[in-house]
Motif scaffolding. Structure first.
Motif, short mmCIF file in Angstrom:
data_model
loop_
_atom_site.label_atom_id
_atom_site.label_comp_id
_atom_site.label_asym_id
_atom_site.label_seq_id
_atom_site.Cartn_x
_atom_site.Cartn_y
_atom_site.Cartn_z
N THR A 1 -3.06 5.04 4.99
CA THR A 1 -3.45 6.24 5.73
C THR A 1 -2.21 6.89 6.34
O THR A 1 -1.13 6.27 6.40
N GLY B 1 2.19 1.88 -3.36
CA GLY B 1 1.16 2.41 -4.23
C GLY B 1 0.86 1.54 -5.43
O GLY B 1 0.18 1.97 -6.37
N ALA C 1 0.83 -1.20 0.00
CA ALA C 1 0.00 0.00 0.00
C ALA C 1 0.87 1.26 0.00
O ALA C 1 0.57 2.25 -0.68
N LEU D 1 -5.00 1.14 6.69
CA LEU D 1 -5.53 1.30 5.35
C LEU D 1 -6.92 1.90 5.44
O LEU D 1 -7.68 1.61 6.38
N ALA E 1 -6.11 2.34 0.26
CA ALA E 1 -4.92 3.20 0.26
C ALA E 1 -4.37 3.36 1.67
O ALA E 1 -5.12 3.30 2.66
N SER F 1 -10.73 2.36 0.80
CA SER F 1 -10.33 2.18 -0.60
C SER F 1 -9.10 1.29 -0.75
O SER F 1 -8.73 0.91 -1.86
#
Length: 836
Positions: free
Chosen positions: A411, A376, A373, A404, A409, A407
């Motif tokens: 944090t 990316g 994550a 996370l 992604a 979505s």
């Protein structure tokens, strides 16, 4: 720079020329060849390096320190000048350092923090065959950097025992192999006596080796605990120092990753007084570390390796059998200076796995998921990709921890968790502490959770373990505590306080719930509430049930957080827990307390029930009947019911079951059709896609009729593809008698056509389906419907078997035709006309 003689030296010119022409290389070299210490030094002056650093990933701390020390010694320098190392809680690197030996997740942090890898010209992965998760991730990240940002970056995968051809294909890289420096090693299996503990068998083997062979003895044991037991078996009186002269001539020395640096260095040098040595080592001595004077290896055939432990939620070290490649590598240690001997402490009949399995396939993946994550992108190239199920579970946990977002992604909290370099559960807890004293307390908890249990008496209260640690600090450890274990935990807690940059000291005493109030940030899925009807049972935040020991020290607490569970068939058993203050729970996780109408499947009534519920996560705190079932919620509840009960809860018609078998078979026979996976596991995994819409407007399981279910299952296939399935795998086939007969399908088996023998007269060859690729299995039946023959070779049946069948059947069924020439006879499904 004067280099000692190593077998790898003859290969160094080829290594240099290969890396000058190609950015990747696979290097195979057995232990003792010198790859770990000679290759980095040989590359320092290469033009493509242009004065930049070489980073070498070394899987073990002992090996990292030893390799850095040896290379620095060759340059007549101290560690930290040209050559340095970075390991957890220890750093010997300066601005002048050009070769950095790093361990664990340090390479990952370097790449994540600086994807351009400014100042780094090459990354070397030593002992890549050990397939540590950190090495697999580091290689995947390095390849991504090389392909996207740094075409000039050199990547070298080095190994002693490796499927180099497979790795070279994966990397699209040249492959070079070096000869080792070894002498013949005689291998024997040293049998255990009946019910003999490992330490006593090992002692007998050591005594035999010392009496029969010259040189030092290297003993491979799985861990510190076994090393201590063998030391005790060899030296009944407590030794006054680390190594004690045994019988006046033998020095016994341990070697493992937790030894102080100076003690490790002592083991890696010959005895200053010329005594023979017995080195009791973990698998740190398997590769990269050279022990002088070893002529005999005694191998327990065991190692502690990480395995996912669902009880704790972490990957734990478990004792497992080593691979055949590791056994061969260990034995080779006996032949480094002269001919040697290797004694294996397992039966010769025991079969070992050929190679070590990648950690990726057998550990918990929360740390990997967080790294991906942060990067990316999931589009990294792994030698062995992470298992999809384990990765999905890891991401679900990270969302609970706050690392996370919904979505997927990362944090801001997730980025801070990653920077701590520990398991995300512990990182979330360490970062949750609101003040200095709580941070110090969280450091204690992290050290306690990562360590072995310091209490001999067991029990399930985490508070008792912390209080034993507090007592140890004040000089009055309880009698049932392991003082050395508490000392190690205290040291680890201090290291965590340094990492968090907190000067606060842990409190001398606490209320029990203070531990739980911190621990709930590490185990939000294991926050537990007491069952209203059974005070020993608890419902967990993840929806599962757990129970306490009969003599539990936390009995009666309304809220708990469990740091360790033993999963059993019904309720999990809470093995370690701390109480939680409900007020703190509501402050920290207020958004997880909800009140809403819910529709659930009642297994006893086999029906949906509507209830108004107050919940914390999946824990139902209060429930009242809510009257009529909401149809919109009903579809979700019915789908969840099927998820729980299995697909057998649905009304499967026989034609639909056969259709599924046809699709599953065709998917195997004709992969070019790219048919979807409709196995039972796949259907269960995709219920929300195909079954949930079918339940729209329904409030009962049996309201889903056969036609609706059939349409739902087939919905993922276009109409043209369904027609193609009917053509390639038909349900019926016309036989020479003019009748249509049914074909039976079962995935993994040949399709079956059951037909009376007389209906196939005149047919020479076995019928085929799937564009002629798959022959039918013919069940040839008598006129009475009994099987006469099962075959896929109809021609052979007519030629060889039919005459015998005709002779036997003609008298039993005289009204049916039994021609001498079945090739030209008229096929029929009837008896002979009257009078013929």
């Amino acid at each position: 720079m004067i280099l000692p003689s190593f077998p790898i030296q003859v290969l160094l010119p080829q290594i240099r020329s290969s890396l000058a022409a190609h950015p990747r290389l696979v290097l195979e070299a057995p232990p003792g060849a010198g790859k770990t210490t000679q290759v980095p030094l040989a590359l320092l002056d290469e033009a493509w390096l242009d004065g930049r650093r070489i980073v070498m990933l070394e899987p073990r701390r002992v090996a990292a320190r030893a390799a850095a020390g040896f290379m620095a010694g060759q340059l007549n320098q101290a560690v930290g000048e040209t050559v340095g190392y970075r390991i957890r809680f220890d750093n010997k690197v300066t601005a002048r350092t050009r070769i950095e030996v790093v361990t664990e997740g340090i390479l990952t942090r370097m790449i994540q923090d600086d994807p351009m890898l400014e100042g780094v010209g090459a990354i070397l992965f030593d002992e890549f065959h050990e397939r540590h998760l950190s090495a697999d991730l580091g290689l995947a990240l390095a390849l991504d950097v090389q392909s996207q940002l740094r075409e000039d970056l050199r990547i070298v995968a080095m190994s002693a025992t490796l499927d180099g051809e497979k790795l070279a294909r994966f990397l699209d890289a040249p492959r070079l192999s070096s000869e080792g420096r070894s002498y013949p090693v005689e291998i024997a299996h040293f049998p255990a006596r009946r019910d003999e503990p490992l330490e006593l068998q090992t002692r007998r083997a050591i005594e035999h080796a010392l009496q029969q062979h010259p040189g030092d003895v290297l003993v491979f044991l799985p861990g510190q605990r076994e090393i201590a037991r063998v030391q005790a078996a060899l030296q009944p009186p407590p030794p006054p120092r680390q190594g004690r002269v045994w019988e006046g001539q033998i020095v016994v020395l341990p070697l493992h990753g937790e030894l102080p640096v100076e003690k490790q260095a002592e083991v890696l040098q010959p005895d200053p007084h010329g005594h023979r040595r017995v080195v009791l080592a973990t698998n740190v001595a398997e590769s990269s570390v050279t022990l002088p004077g070893v002529r005999v290896v005694i191998d327990a055939g065991l190692a502690r390796e990480p395995r996912y432990d669902p009880n704790s939620g972490f990957s734990r070290l478990e004792v497992v059998s080593i691979s055949r490649a590791s056994a061969d590598q260990r034995a080779g240690r006996a032949g480094r200076v002269a001919e040697g001997w290797a004694y294996r402490l397992w039966p010769q009949s025991q079969r070992l796995e050929p190679q070590r399995r990648p950690e990726m396939a057998q550990v918990e993946l929360a740390s990997l998921a967080l790294e991906l994550a942060a990067w990316g992108s999931d589009a990294l190239r792994f030698v062995d990709p992470p298992p999809a199920g384990a990765l999905a579970a890891a991401r679900d946990l990270l969302q609970r921890l706050g690392g996370l977002g919904l979505s997927g992604a990362i944090t801001p909290l997730g980025k801070r968790m990653l920077a701590l370099g520990t398991h995300p559960r512990l990182a979330a807890m360490l970062l949750s502490a609101p003040n200095g004293e709580d941070r110090a307390l969280a450091c204690d908890l992290a050290a306690l959770i990562e360590a072995r249990d310091p209490l001999r008496s067991g029990g399930d209260a985490l508070t008792a373990r912390w209080r034993a640690l507090a007592a140890f600090r004040s000089g009055r450890a309880p009698g049932d505590a392991n003082r050395s274990g508490l000392a190690a935990i205290d040291t680890a807690a201090r290291q965590w306080r340094r990492r968090l940059r907190t000067d606060a000291t842990p409190p001398a005493d606490i209320e029990a719930h203070r531990l739980g109030d911190l621990l709930m940030h590490a185990f939000p899925d294991r926050i537990a509430h007491q069952h209203p009807a059974d005070p020993r049972r608890y419902q967990l935040a993840n929806g599962r049930m757990a129970r306490l020991f009969d003599d539990s020290a936390v009995f009666g607490e309304p809220w708990l957080v469990a740091s360790e569970l033993r999963h059993e068939a019904k309720d999990a058993l809470i093995q370690r827990a701390a109480p939680v203050d409900e007020a703190a729970l509501r402050r920290q996780f207020g958004d997880r307390f909800v009140s809403e109408d819910a529709v659930r499947w009642d297994a006893g009534k086999r029906a949906l029930v509507a209830q108004r519920e107050s919940r914390f996560d999946q824990i139902v705190l209060e429930s009242k009947p809510a009257g009529r079932v909401d149809p919109e919620r009903a579809a979700v509840a019915l789908t969840d019911a099927v998820r729980e009960l299995g697909l057998s809860a649905l009304s499967w018609s026989e034609p639909l079951q056969q259709w599924l078998e046809r699709v599953r078979s065709l998917r195997e026979w004709m992969p070019e059709l790219e048919l979807p996976d409709l196995s039972e596991d796949a259907l269960l995994a995709t219920l929300d896609d195909w079954l949930l819409p079918a339940f729209s407007g329904k409030t009962r399981l049996d309201a889903l009729d056969e036609d609706t279910l059939s349409h739902a299952v087939k919905s993922s296939l276009e109409w043209s593809l369904r027609q193609r399935i009917d053509q390639l795998a038909p349900t019926r086939i016309t036989v020479p008698s003019g009748m249509e007969r049914r074909i039976e399908y079962a995935h993994g088996q040949s399709p079956v056509l059951a037909v009376k023998l007389q209906e196939l007269f005149g047919l020479a060859d076995t019928p085929r389906i799937a564009d002629g690729r798959v022959p039918l299995t013919l069940h040839l039946l008598s006129p009475g419907g009994r099987p006469l023959q099962v075959t896929q070779d109809l021609r052979g049946f007519w030629e060889r078997t039919y005459p015998e069948v005709k002779k036997e059947m003609k008298g039993r069924y005289p009204k049916h035709p039994w021609p001498d020439d079945p090739w030209t006879a008229q096929a029929t499904h009837r008896a002979k006309p009257r009078g013929t």
